[in-house]
Design a protein around this motif. Structure first.
Motif, PDB file in Angstrom:
ATOM      1  N   SER A 139       0.809  -1.231   0.000  1.00 60.31           N
ATOM      2  CA  SER A 139       0.000   0.000   0.000  1.00 60.31           C
ATOM      3  C   SER A 139       0.828   1.261   0.000  1.00 60.31           C
ATOM      4  O   SER A 139       0.304   2.317  -0.311  1.00 60.31           O
TER       5      SER A 139
ATOM      6  N   SER B  69      -0.773   5.744   2.711  1.00 57.31           N
ATOM      7  CA  SER B  69      -2.212   5.460   2.742  1.00 57.31           C
ATOM      8  C   SER B  69      -2.647   4.890   4.096  1.00 57.31           C
ATOM      9  O   SER B  69      -1.939   4.109   4.717  1.00 57.31           O
TER      10      SER B  69
ATOM     11  N   LYS C 210      -8.024   3.987   3.162  1.00 59.18           N
ATOM     12  CA  LYS C 210      -7.797   3.351   1.859  1.00 59.18           C
ATOM     13  C   LYS C 210      -8.043   1.858   1.937  1.00 59.18           C
ATOM     14  O   LYS C 210      -8.480   1.244   0.993  1.00 59.18           O
TER      15      LYS C 210
ATOM     16  N   PRO D  96      -7.252   2.379  -6.084  1.00 58.48           N
ATOM     17  CA  PRO D  96      -6.707   3.279  -5.083  1.00 58.48           C
ATOM     18  C   PRO D  96      -5.253   3.602  -5.427  1.00 58.48           C
ATOM     19  O   PRO D  96      -4.521   2.735  -5.889  1.00 58.48           O
ATOM     20  N   GLN D  97      -4.899   4.837  -5.194  1.00 56.87           N
ATOM     21  CA  GLN D  97      -3.539   5.288  -5.478  1.00 56.87           C
ATOM     22  C   GLN D  97      -2.489   4.320  -4.952  1.00 56.87           C
ATOM     23  O   GLN D  97      -1.488   4.067  -5.569  1.00 56.87           O
ATOM     24  N   ALA D  98      -2.753   3.831  -3.776  1.00 55.80           N
ATOM     25  CA  ALA D  98      -1.747   3.027  -3.103  1.00 55.80           C
ATOM     26  C   ALA D  98      -1.267   1.871  -3.958  1.00 55.80           C
ATOM     27  O   ALA D  98      -0.135   1.439  -3.836  1.00 55.80           O
TER      28      ALA D  98
END
Ligand code: AMP
Length: 536
Positions: A308, A312, A381, A496-498
């Motif tokens: 991740s 996050s 997240k 999700p960005q992560a």
């Protein structure tokens, strides 16, 4: 006789008690609109107008404001908050929203408001003394059925109360003579089923030359019912001003290929609005279940945290206070900034832990369910069920900490022998929320089912009513056509960005030892540009 000037359409006309009772007599819908607050909404497209929080923000004029109050609409529903400013800003719209979301008012309010504001059109002024045998509506709403058309018309009458605008409705299966006579009394906004409207056009009773707004409501249903030729006849082959010269709004519960094509043909640089379903916020959470033995849980958790990335927020649920402390210590010793909340910690300690979590100082929070309840934990997240609860309601509650309005969330649950008591409900729920169901968990659920037992919820009780029907295909790199744009996109990335830059092979064993099927879901978006995360 002296010529009178054009009437001011923006001013309230005198009230009419009888009509008022008829229109607003039972305005209470009985719907609890507070539950609407959580519905995820995504707006995409070029220069997307920002959403509003109240009707007052939109400068809708005194007629609309009066009628909104009379209808007892205290605040706009999510689709209204987004769609109204888009329409007010004279943009075309493709909205994926369900009946019950308040979509009717979301288009009627801004359309009527603009009609009042712009006043009596020139052609009507010229036409005053001519006969009314042919009506030229300014707004047209197409709907698939008589019932829906009537409902839209009723709603239009409410918002047009005490105005110069006269809404009419025409639909098949009813006396056409009576409908023609009603049209002749004046028709500024016409609600129609496609077949009956074609009939009216052919009889020369309606002209589309002055249409400024056209709405296709429940477009997918109209296509299912075979109305496409009539719709194209009305929109493309008659005298309606072309795409771009009129405002076109399409509402549809789903967004299959046929609707995408219609949107491409009818709409001009449109905003795409996806509105989740009432009472459900779950499809914006990607739920993963992985088989992890007790002894492997800690190392698996570290793998997830590494994947991740440090920025996050991850919420890790454990079953016991002791377990929470132990895991918190373990993470601390491994160099992961974590905090912990459970029932034995003081209010002050819990608040501090939360503060540090929120600020990102300790982006991992280990919690027991009881301690987490009632606390204002921000949108995270990733929710990890290090220990699964034995109750599915609790599971739903936990994963609801992620994927809140406007965000995509991820929930990963560690499953092993100890969790068989929840397996059937888990599988039902994963299916209902259109999640990937690993085959191993299906087998366990099958086994559990064949052994009988109690505690199952009734088959028809939907915990997850699904969420978005669709997403903006223009954003997905698939389907072609349309524009790509940023705009007011509350949920911009399909992942999700992560996980955006997560390396491959960071500890997941696809379909292997963990029994999990992580195929695709943890890959960077670039690897799967056309993946439709919304199952449409
Ligand atoms: P619709 O999705 O347009 O069929 O609307 C569902 C129901 O909600 C209808 O009975 C509307 O009258 C009602 N409604 C729509 N918007 C609001 C609002 N902002 N506040 C209260 N009721 C509303």
């Amino acid at each position: 006789m002296r010529e009178e000037g054009p009437a001011d359409w923006s001013k309230l006309l005198a009230p009419n008690d009888r009509l008022e009772k008829e229109l607003f007599g039972n305005s209470n819908t009985g719907i609890n609109f507070d539950k609407y607050e959580d519905i995820p909404v995504e707006a995409t497209g070029e220069d997307c107008p920002t959403n509003v929080e109240s009707f007052a923000e939109l400068e809708l004029g005194e007629i609309i404001m009066n009628n909104v109050a009379m209808s007892k609409y205290d605040k706009p529903t999510p689709v209204q908050k987004h769609a109204m400013p888009i329409i007010k800003k004279k943009r075309d719209l493709m909205a994926c929203a369900q009946t019950g979301s308040g979509k009717t008012a979301s288009f009627l309010v801004p359309i009527l408001s603009q009609m009042f504001e712009e006043g009596q059109p020139e052609f009507l002024r010229e036409q005053t003394n001519r006969n009314n045998r042919k009506q030229y509506p300014i707004a047209l709403v197409l709907a698939p059925t008589r019932e829906l058309a009537s409902q839209i018309w009723e709603e239009a009458r409410k918002f047009a109360y005490r105005s110069h605008v006269r809404p009419c409705v025409v639909y098949g299966g009813a006396d056409i003579g009576a409908q023609m006579r009603d049209l002749q009394k004046g028709c500024h906004l016409l609600v129609a089923t496609p077949g009956r409207l074609v009939d009216m056009l052919e009889r020369g009773k309606v002209g589309l030359d002055h249409i400024r707004f056209v709405v296709l409501d429940e477009a997918d249903r109209m296509l299912d019912m075979g109305f496409e030729p009539q719709i194209r006849r009305i929109v493309e082959k008659d005298t309606m001003p072309p795409t771009g010269k009129r405002r076109t709004l399409m509402f549809s519960a789903t967004f299959p290929k046929e609707i995408q094509i219609l949107a491409r043909d009818f709409l001009h640089n449109y905003i795409f609005l996806a509105v989740g379903r009432v009472g459900s916020t779950s499809e914006n959470i990607t739920q993963k279940v992985v088989w992890v033995e007790e002894n492997d849980k800690r190392s698996f958790l570290l793998d997830l945290l590494n994947a991740s990335g440090p920025e996050s927020l991850t919420l890790v649920f454990v079953e016991t206070k002791k377990g929470a402390d132990a895991l918190d210590n373990f993470l601390y010793n491994e160099g992961y900034p974590s905090a912990c909340i459970h029932g034995d910690r003081s209010q002050k300690e819990r608040e501090e832990a939360l503060r540090n979590f929120r600020s990102g100082k300790t982006p991992v929070l280990v919690a027991t369910a009881v301690a987490a309840r009632g606390l204002d934990i921000p949108n995270v997240k990733h929710v990890i069920n290090f220990d699964l609860p034995s109750d599915i309601e609790e599971y739903v509650h936990r994963i609801g900490r992620t994927g809140r309005v406007g965000n995509l969330g991820l929930a990963t649950s560690f499953f092993n022998e100890k969790n068989k008591n929840i397996v059937r409900d888990m599988v039902d729920l994963l299916i209902e929320a259109k999640q990937e169901v690993p085959s191993w968990i299906e087998s366990i659920a099958y086994e559990a089912r064949s052994m009988g037992g109690s505690g199952r919820r009734p088959q028809n009780k939907s915990r997850f009513g699904g969420s978005f029907g669709s997403r903006d295909y223009r954003q997905m790199g698939a389907g072609g056509g349309g524009t790509r744009g940023g705009g007011n996109q509350m949920r911009s990335n399909p992942m999700p960005q992560a996980f955006g830059g997560a390396p491959m092979g960071y500890g997941f064993h696809q379909g292997g030892g963990y029994g999990g099927s992580y195929g695709g879901a943890y890959h960077a978006p670039a690897a799967h540009p056309a993946h439709d995360w919304w199952g449409s």
